[in-house]
Design a protein around this motif. Structure first.
Motif, mmCIF file in Angstrom:
data_model
loop_
_atom_site.group_PDB
_atom_site.id
_atom_site.type_symbol
_atom_site.label_atom_id
_atom_site.label_comp_id
_atom_site.label_asym_id
_atom_site.label_seq_id
_atom_site.Cartn_x
_atom_site.Cartn_y
_atom_site.Cartn_z
ATOM 1 N N SER A 141 0.686 -1.197 -0.178
ATOM 2 C CA SER A 141 0.149 -0.012 0.088
ATOM 3 C C SER A 141 0.934 1.261 0.106
ATOM 4 C CB SER A 141 -0.937 0.022 1.172
ATOM 5 O OG SER A 141 -0.359 0.452 2.286
ATOM 6 N N GLU A 142 1.910 1.049 0.593
ATOM 7 C CA GLU A 142 3.048 2.183 0.797
ATOM 8 C C GLU A 142 3.253 2.712 -0.687
ATOM 9 O OE1 GLU A 142 6.832 2.407 2.815
ATOM 10 O OE2 GLU A 142 5.398 1.866 4.318
ATOM 11 N N PHE A 143 3.669 1.269 -1.597
ATOM 12 C CA PHE A 143 4.096 1.528 -2.822
ATOM 13 C C PHE A 143 3.038 2.076 -3.704
ATOM 14 C CE2 PHE A 143 4.525 -0.305 -7.116
ATOM 15 C CZ PHE A 143 5.812 -0.077 -7.696
ATOM 16 N N ILE B 172 12.748 -4.534 -12.617
ATOM 17 C CA ILE B 172 11.098 -4.303 -12.840
ATOM 18 C C ILE B 172 11.076 -3.133 -13.617
ATOM 19 C CG2 ILE B 172 9.260 -3.720 -11.823
ATOM 20 C CD1 ILE B 172 10.177 -5.365 -9.087
ATOM 21 N N VAL B 173 11.860 -2.030 -13.632
ATOM 22 C CA VAL B 173 11.821 -0.853 -14.148
ATOM 23 C C VAL B 173 12.299 -1.220 -15.752
ATOM 24 C CG1 VAL B 173 12.849 1.446 -14.673
ATOM 25 C CG2 VAL B 173 12.359 0.609 -12.368
ATOM 26 N N VAL B 174 13.315 -1.652 -15.872
ATOM 27 C CA VAL B 174 13.901 -2.232 -17.368
ATOM 28 C C VAL B 174 12.662 -2.929 -18.092
ATOM 29 C CG1 VAL B 174 15.780 -3.339 -18.435
ATOM 30 C CG2 VAL B 174 16.452 -1.795 -16.684
ATOM 31 N N ALA B 175 12.255 -3.937 -17.318
ATOM 32 C CA ALA B 175 11.414 -4.964 -17.921
ATOM 33 C C ALA B 175 10.030 -4.221 -18.440
ATOM 34 C CB ALA B 175 10.868 -5.840 -17.125
ATOM 35 N N THR B 176 9.711 -3.180 -17.638
ATOM 36 C CA THR B 176 8.475 -2.561 -18.269
ATOM 37 C C THR B 176 8.869 -1.709 -19.520
ATOM 38 O OG1 THR B 176 8.990 -0.699 -16.543
ATOM 39 C CG2 THR B 176 7.064 -1.986 -16.360
ATOM 40 N N VAL B 177 10.014 -0.919 -19.567
ATOM 41 C CA VAL B 177 10.449 -0.205 -20.750
ATOM 42 C C VAL B 177 10.750 -1.336 -21.725
ATOM 43 C CG1 VAL B 177 12.249 1.172 -21.488
ATOM 44 C CG2 VAL B 177 11.408 1.616 -19.233
ATOM 45 N N GLN B 178 11.390 -2.586 -21.329
ATOM 46 C CA GLN B 178 11.766 -3.388 -22.552
ATOM 47 C C GLN B 178 10.479 -3.862 -23.066
ATOM 48 O OE1 GLN B 178 14.413 -3.770 -24.028
ATOM 49 N NE2 GLN B 178 15.181 -2.109 -22.857
ATOM 50 N N VAL B 179 9.342 -4.152 -22.338
ATOM 51 C CA VAL B 179 8.366 -4.624 -22.945
ATOM 52 C C VAL B 179 7.466 -3.761 -23.926
ATOM 53 C CG1 VAL B 179 5.673 -5.159 -22.485
ATOM 54 C CG2 VAL B 179 7.533 -6.242 -21.049
ATOM 55 N N GLN C 197 7.470 6.228 -13.589
ATOM 56 C CA GLN C 197 6.849 6.248 -12.291
ATOM 57 C C GLN C 197 7.333 5.142 -11.327
ATOM 58 O OE1 GLN C 197 5.835 8.740 -10.997
ATOM 59 N NE2 GLN C 197 4.888 8.085 -9.102
ATOM 60 N N VAL C 198 7.567 3.812 -11.737
ATOM 61 C CA VAL C 198 7.998 2.868 -10.963
ATOM 62 C C VAL C 198 9.318 2.949 -10.781
ATOM 63 C CG1 VAL C 198 8.542 0.273 -11.005
ATOM 64 C CG2 VAL C 198 6.406 1.135 -11.894
ATOM 65 N N ARG C 199 10.076 3.599 -11.456
ATOM 66 C CA ARG C 199 11.341 3.994 -11.528
ATOM 67 C C ARG C 199 11.633 5.078 -10.225
ATOM 68 N NH1 ARG C 199 15.529 4.205 -15.225
ATOM 69 N NH2 ARG C 199 14.100 4.431 -16.990
#
Lengths: 297, 336
Positions: A13-15, A216-223, A286-288
């Protein structure tokens, strides 16, 4: 156990509350969810199955957006040169793009983690060889790599995914290697090694979870990059054939008529692609921001 | 007195190999860029069962390297480490593969030594669970017992490390080490990063556990006062060598080696009216290029010609009291 449950929920929830600081990112996330739903429910949502040639009627060709065709329903985005409903084609294409993007992203993540962790943990010659290969690949444009591979492998969903994985794993390997090189020097790794715990446990239970945030950040961008890359390949005519439409092949098909005033053929799949890629990138940004340790997680 | 831990002639060198450019320069007549750090040179020590051996020295003297070799994290470049006669680690492709669970280490920084993403209960139970130190069904009970034993609530097992203070984390690290039921604990500057009041608490915990469990330990520290408080015997290290080894009280009351004396003189003393203290002159030499002969001679007030060429061996100055100084073995002049 109850304590643990609350902490995990608290962290989530913090995230979320950090993530929701950006309205744009929340909207982008909602857009992605809607697109994902539409794409994977396309068989029920789309007015037509664009794969089934029996549904196509030559008389319906080149209907502009908003016209009622022979099927008796409105072609919201018009039809293409063989009378395919563009809305349906875009939804099915979006599904293909998502399947390719997500599976290429997941496989490239796995491969990149394997290479990056191995190099960082074991070091020495192995590290030098693996990371030089990765550097070599990073110095070439991914599209060039993917083009060569598709030319060698032939076209088809599996071949495209393989080409994208080979072209993209290097980004994951580089990021994993960087993060793991920092983490592996930390005392908790040494403590685990000196317990002693077996290498696979140290790697996957101790090292990997601590290198995941940047991945996780790289994964979103790479998708997003994989979806765009696949569209590029299909646009260039080496990707998927029009009988299995992806967004790229739809744009490519419409591009032949771009000089007539039938711009909707390229325009709407192009919008779909753009919205998808931009939304994923906004969420990734934003995740980054949230995961950045300087922002304090 | 049977030795539990036997350190025999251990040396450790870290070599930095030149990169391609440096090798090419070397080939056309440039300097050889290979750098070797002599972290440890010919260290021989014994620790008896139930004994706490303190290791003291300035930063860079090799005391932490010694702790890591004993813990099976590094392989020694020469010499051997045995526990109960069995080697602690073996060489596998240049890296150390630890063979025993009987040596456990407690690190200096409790903020770095606990995995931030694993609940402390699992951090403690992971080793015993994997090695079946106790039957798996009893691991949870053991974790709760251990948390209680180190002065924490057993219910804290489900928390993550960031929910604890430094002192509490060090208690968790101690519990993790004890969970393996080790014969020997290696404490590498285990209290150095804690506040003084917390240091006292953790030290008292250690002494208490030692009494209850009869722990054997290697206690590595730069802090002479702390070491005196917990150790039976003390080894003083300088630039990778043991220069003096004696029972704790003896070394504090009757230091023999000029370096040990200088160390004691450099401690500021409160309340005795002594206003000045004497820092050791000069810097600790680089372990990249240790001086020939006695490593301490460039800073030693008693150094003579013999000290510059001959390495003094650790030899008995009194029963159980070894000193590596030529002053104790025939003087600093060169034999004719």
């Amino acid at each position: 156990m109850a304590v643990a449950e609350t902490t995990r929920r608290q962290r989530l929830s913090e995230f979320w509350s950090d993530f929701a600081q950006s309205r744009v990112a929340v909207v982008a996330l909602a857009v992605i969810l809607v697109l994902l739903f539409l794409a994977f429910a396309c068989e029920w949502v789309a007015p037509q199955d664009p794969y089934d040639l029996r549904n196509l009627d030559w008389l319906d060709a080149f209907l502009p957006p908003g016209t009622v065709g022979s099927g008796g329903y409105v072609h919201v985005l018009g039809t293409d040169n063989v009378g395919r409903d563009m809305l349906s084609a875009v939804l099915y294409g979006l599904r293909t793009s998502f399947i390719i993007g997500l599976s290429a992203g997941a496989l490239a993540l796995t491969a990149g983690i394997a290479v990056g962790l191995t190099a960082a943990y074991f070091g020495g010659r192995l590290e030098a060889v693996l990371m030089r290969v990765v550097d070599l690949q990073l110095s070439m444009p991914a599209i060039l790599m993917a083009l060569v591979l598709v030319a060698l492998l032939g076209s088809g969903v599996g071949q495209i995914v393989l080409a994208l994985v080979v072209a993209q794993y290097a980004y994951f390997a580089r990021t994993t290697h960087g993060a793991a090189t920092v983490e592996r020097r930390k005392d908790y790794i040494e403590a685990a090694r000196s317990t002693p715990l077996p290498t696979y446990r140290v790697l996957f239970r101790h090292l990997l979870p601590n290198v995941m945030p940047p991945l996780i950040v790289v994964a979103t961008v790479q998708v997003a990059a994989a979806i765009a890359l696949e569209a590029t390949l299909s646009f260039l005519g080496v990707g998927l054939p029009l009988t299995e439409p992806s967004l790229g092949s739809l744009i490519s098909n419409g591009f032949r008529y771009i000089h007539t005033d039938r711009t909707w053929l390229s325009l709407y799949p192009g919008f779909a692609l753009m919205i998808t890629v931009v939304a994923i990138n906004l969420v990734g940004d934003q995740v980054r921001t949230v995961l950045d340790p300087r922002q304090g997680l | 007195m049977s030795a539990l831990l036997q350190i025999t002639g251990v040396s450790k060198r870290f070599t930095r190999h030149p990169n391609l450019a440096e090798r090419m320069l070397h080939a056309v007549g440039g300097p050889d860029a290979t750098q070797t750090v002599h972290a440890l040179t010919d260290v021989t020590l014994e620790v008896a069962r139930g004994e706490v051996l303190g290791i003291v020295g300035e930063s860079g003297c090799g005391k932490s390297t010694l702790g890591r070799i004993v813990s099976g994290i590094y392989m020694p470049s020469a010499g051997s480490i045995t526990l109960d006669g069995k080697p602690v680690a073996r060489d596998r492709g240049g890296a150390a593969e630890k063979l025993t669970t009987q040596v456990q280490m407690i690190h200096q920084d409790p903020f770095a030594s606990l995995n931030p993403r694993i609940k402390v209960g699992q951090t403690i139970s992971e080793g015993p669970h994997h090695h079946r130190v106790v039957p798996r069904a009893q691991v949870d009970t053991m974790v709760r017992d251990l948390l209680g034993r180190v002065g924490l609530e057993p219910s804290y097992a489900g928390r993550l490390p960031h929910q604890f203070s430094g002192g509490q984390r060090q208690r968790i690290a101690i519990a993790r080490a004890l969970a393996m039921n080790p014969d020997l604990l290696v404490l590498d500057e285990a209290v150095a990063s804690l506040d003084v009041s917390i240091q006292a608490q953790v030290l008292n915990l250690f002494l208490e556990l030692r009494r209850e469990l009869g722990l054997t330990a290697l206690f590595i520290s730069h802090d002479l006062g702390v070491v005196r408080h917990v150790s039976d015997r003390v080894a003083i290290m300088y630039l990778g060598r043991v220069v003096e080894l004696a029972p704790a009280e003896r070394i504090y009351n009757d230091p023999q080696h000029p370096y040990t004396r200088a160390l004691f003189e450099s401690i500021p003393v409160l309340g005795t009216g002594r206003r000045e203290f004497h820092p050791i002159k000069g810097e600790i030499p680089s372990p990249l290029n240790p001086p020939p002969g006695c490593a301490f001679h460039p800073r030693c007030p008693h150094a003579g010609p013999r000290c510059r060429v001959e390495v003094p061996a650790l030899s008995p100055a009194a029963p159980g009291h070894g000193v590596a100084c030529h002053l104790n073995t025939g003087g600093v002049e060169l034999a004719a």
